[in-house]
Write a protein that holds these residues in place. Structure first.
Motif, PDB file in Angstrom:
ATOM      1  N   MET A 222     -55.629 -46.179 -68.538  1.00 49.90           N
ATOM      2  CA  MET A 222     -55.603 -45.619 -67.199  1.00 49.90           C
ATOM      3  C   MET A 222     -56.772 -44.687 -66.923  1.00 49.90           C
ATOM      4  O   MET A 222     -56.942 -44.200 -65.797  1.00 49.90           O
ATOM      5  CB  MET A 222     -54.287 -44.853 -66.978  1.00 49.90           C
ATOM      6  N   ASP A 223     -57.598 -44.421 -67.913  1.00 48.91           N
ATOM      7  CA  ASP A 223     -58.643 -43.418 -67.744  1.00 48.91           C
ATOM      8  C   ASP A 223     -59.639 -43.799 -66.639  1.00 48.91           C
ATOM      9  O   ASP A 223     -60.107 -42.938 -65.899  1.00 48.91           O
ATOM     10  CB  ASP A 223     -59.371 -43.176 -69.061  1.00 48.91           C
ATOM     11  N   GLY A 224     -59.982 -45.089 -66.530  1.00 50.03           N
ATOM     12  CA  GLY A 224     -60.929 -45.496 -65.503  1.00 50.03           C
ATOM     13  C   GLY A 224     -60.450 -45.170 -64.100  1.00 50.03           C
ATOM     14  O   GLY A 224     -61.210 -44.649 -63.270  1.00 50.03           O
ATOM     15  N   MET A 225     -59.186 -45.454 -63.832  1.00 53.23           N
ATOM     16  CA  MET A 225     -58.653 -45.148 -62.497  1.00 53.23           C
ATOM     17  C   MET A 225     -58.604 -43.644 -62.253  1.00 53.23           C
ATOM     18  O   MET A 225     -58.820 -43.176 -61.134  1.00 53.23           O
ATOM     19  CB  MET A 225     -57.274 -45.776 -62.318  1.00 53.23           C
ATOM     20  N   LEU A 226     -58.325 -42.874 -63.297  1.00 57.75           N
ATOM     21  CA  LEU A 226     -58.311 -41.418 -63.143  1.00 57.75           C
ATOM     22  C   LEU A 226     -59.712 -40.887 -62.867  1.00 57.75           C
ATOM     23  O   LEU A 226     -59.881 -39.970 -62.054  1.00 57.75           O
ATOM     24  CB  LEU A 226     -57.730 -40.770 -64.398  1.00 57.75           C
ATOM     25  N   TRP A 227     -60.714 -41.452 -63.543  1.00 57.30           N
ATOM     26  CA  TRP A 227     -62.089 -41.043 -63.262  1.00 57.30           C
ATOM     27  C   TRP A 227     -62.452 -41.359 -61.805  1.00 57.30           C
ATOM     28  O   TRP A 227     -63.071 -40.534 -61.118  1.00 57.30           O
ATOM     29  CB  TRP A 227     -63.055 -41.761 -64.200  1.00 57.30           C
ATOM     30  N   GLY A 228     -62.083 -42.534 -61.342  1.00 57.14           N
ATOM     31  CA  GLY A 228     -62.370 -42.882 -59.956  1.00 57.14           C
ATOM     32  C   GLY A 228     -61.650 -41.971 -58.974  1.00 57.14           C
ATOM     33  O   GLY A 228     -62.220 -41.546 -57.964  1.00 57.14           O
ATOM     34  N   ALA A 229     -60.386 -41.672 -59.276  1.00 49.56           N
ATOM     35  CA  ALA A 229     -59.618 -40.770 -58.410  1.00 49.56           C
ATOM     36  C   ALA A 229     -60.233 -39.379 -58.390  1.00 49.56           C
ATOM     37  O   ALA A 229     -60.325 -38.734 -57.330  1.00 49.56           O
ATOM     38  CB  ALA A 229     -58.170 -40.711 -58.891  1.00 49.56           C
TER      39      ALA A 229
END
Length: 423
Positions: A222-229
């Protein structure tokens, strides 16, 4: 704070493009990397490890990071835009819209697989296991089933782990934005703290549980989506600074992604500092792309029509290509690999064209109705997707919505430890 308040009051810029073609182009390149990373099902891989282009055939994790980052950014920007314009977030509507866009192709694929299993004598997978796999896919718990029961899960559907993680994290972000969407500093702090915890957790899981478990856990992917958010929330504070350097930042970020593609593949390094660098490079590219004041040669190259067309079709390509590869290989064991590859790609292209016409376009028309967007309804915007409309923040899961430059389309991880090693 002044920048954030000014952006809130101004809303989306009237002159903003309805589609960012460079992001479409990057999507197209990413789906090519996904197809190459799954090509072991069609062609021999002996000798690839010793070639300088081996990174092209194992870049699935990099591609998936790009799409997680872009999807997380645009999802969060869209949700925050609704909060800014209406004062609240319709969490149920936001969830249903994204579920519908992802499920249209996924449910169609599951139906086709069930039919083929009944009619095709070469499909020898256990029927009971197939039913379990189908149930876990349509309930979007498939990645957990793959992790816990790899010998029971149907391998030619393993790539669908991605849509499960995407929807799971999407629901989480929708809930978080609903609670903290009007308290941007608190939201920023929460995302930053969660990212630190997730980054440490990823490394621990790969050390203690192994690569296969790390590749399929929601909390480790999930880290990629958190970085984008995080980038979307921080944008009001960083927009003007990034805008001054966007023309230089974009090529630097792209070069970093290329270098990481050639050095980081399906191994433990993805869950170490190399994976963090991939996220940072992807964030830098996206932020530069959305703040770039004027087109450049690089944006022109990324907007090359074949890349854009592939990007727009990437959801359908992603969903259909992998099981088609397996089915073609099953029926062509005596063929040469070039002939098998040509047939598999041709069948995939045919399915993609049909799916876009019969699945994506009707869904786009249905979701274009004003009931789905209060801003659109309030402005009395025509429901036709071709009619001019006030620019809206994009929906990151719509592969055909003209306001949306991304969708969840990449999933390079195979379904068994041996497949992960091959990828």
């Amino acid at each position: 704070m002044r920048a954030m308040n000014a952006e809130k009051q101004a809303g989306p810029a009237p002159s903003a493009p309805r589609r960012l073609a460079p992001l479409d182009g990057v999507r197209g390149i990413a789906i090519l990397l996904v197809v190459l990373s799954h090509g072991w099902a069609l062609w021999p891989t002996a000798g690839l490890q010793n070639t300088p282009v081996v990174g092209l055939f194992r870049a699935g994790n990099l591609a998936v990071t790009i799409f997680f980052v872009v999807g997380g950014y645009l999802l969060t920007r869209s949700l925050l835009g609704e909060v800014s314009h209406t004062g609240r977030l319709r969490a149920r509507t936001a969830t249903v819209r994204r579920w519908a866009r992802v499920s249209a192709h996924v449910y169609a694929l599951v139906a086709v697989v069930l039919i083929v299993h009944t009619l095709d004598d070469t499909d020898l997978y256990d029927r009971s296991n197939l039913r379990q796999s189908a149930v876990r896919i349509v309930t979007y718990t498939w990645n957990w089933f793959l992790r816990d029961s790899p010998l029971l899960a149907r391998p030619d559907l393993g790539h669908l782990w991605y849509v499960c993680v995407y929807l799971q994290v999407t629901v989480l972000l929708i809930l978080v934005v609903k609670l903290l969407g009007r308290r941007r500093v608190a939201l920023l702090a929460l995302l930053a703290g969660t990212l630190v915890a997730v980054t440490l957790w990823r490394s621990w899981v790969v050390d203690q549980e192994g690569l296969y478990s790390a590749l399929l856990r929601t909390t480790t992917r999930m880290d990629g989506m958190l970085w984008g958010a995080l980038a979307a929330v921080a944008m009001p504070w960083i927009r003007h600074t990034v805008r001054r350097f966007a023309a230089a930042l974009m090529p630097v970020a792209l070069l970093c992604l290329v270098a990481l593609m050639l050095t980081t593949g399906h191994d433990e390094t993805y869950f170490r500092w190399q994976g963090v660098l991939i996220n940072l490079a992807a964030v830098a590219f996206v932020v530069a792309a959305v703040t770039l004041p004027a087109p450049t040669r690089l944006t022109g190259a990324l907007s090359w029509r074949p890349f854009v067309v592939l990007g727009n079709a990437s959801m359908a390509i992603f969903v259909w290509h992998y099981p088609i590869f397996w089915a073609v290989t099953r029926h062509t064991t005596s063929w040469s690999w070039p002939a098998r590859t040509v047939v598999a790609l041709a069948i995939t292209a045919a399915f993609v064209l049909v799916a876009q016409r019969l699945v994506e376009r009707p869904l786009q028309t249905w979701l274009a109705h004003p009931r789905w967007d209060r801003r659109r309804a309030a402005a009395d915007v025509p429901t036709s997707p071709d009619a001019p409309a006030t620019p809206l923040t994009p929906d990151p899961t719509d592969p055909t919505d003209p306001t949306d430059p991304t969708d969840p389309t990449v999933a390079p991880v195979a379904t068994a430890p041996t497949d992960v090693a091959r990828g």
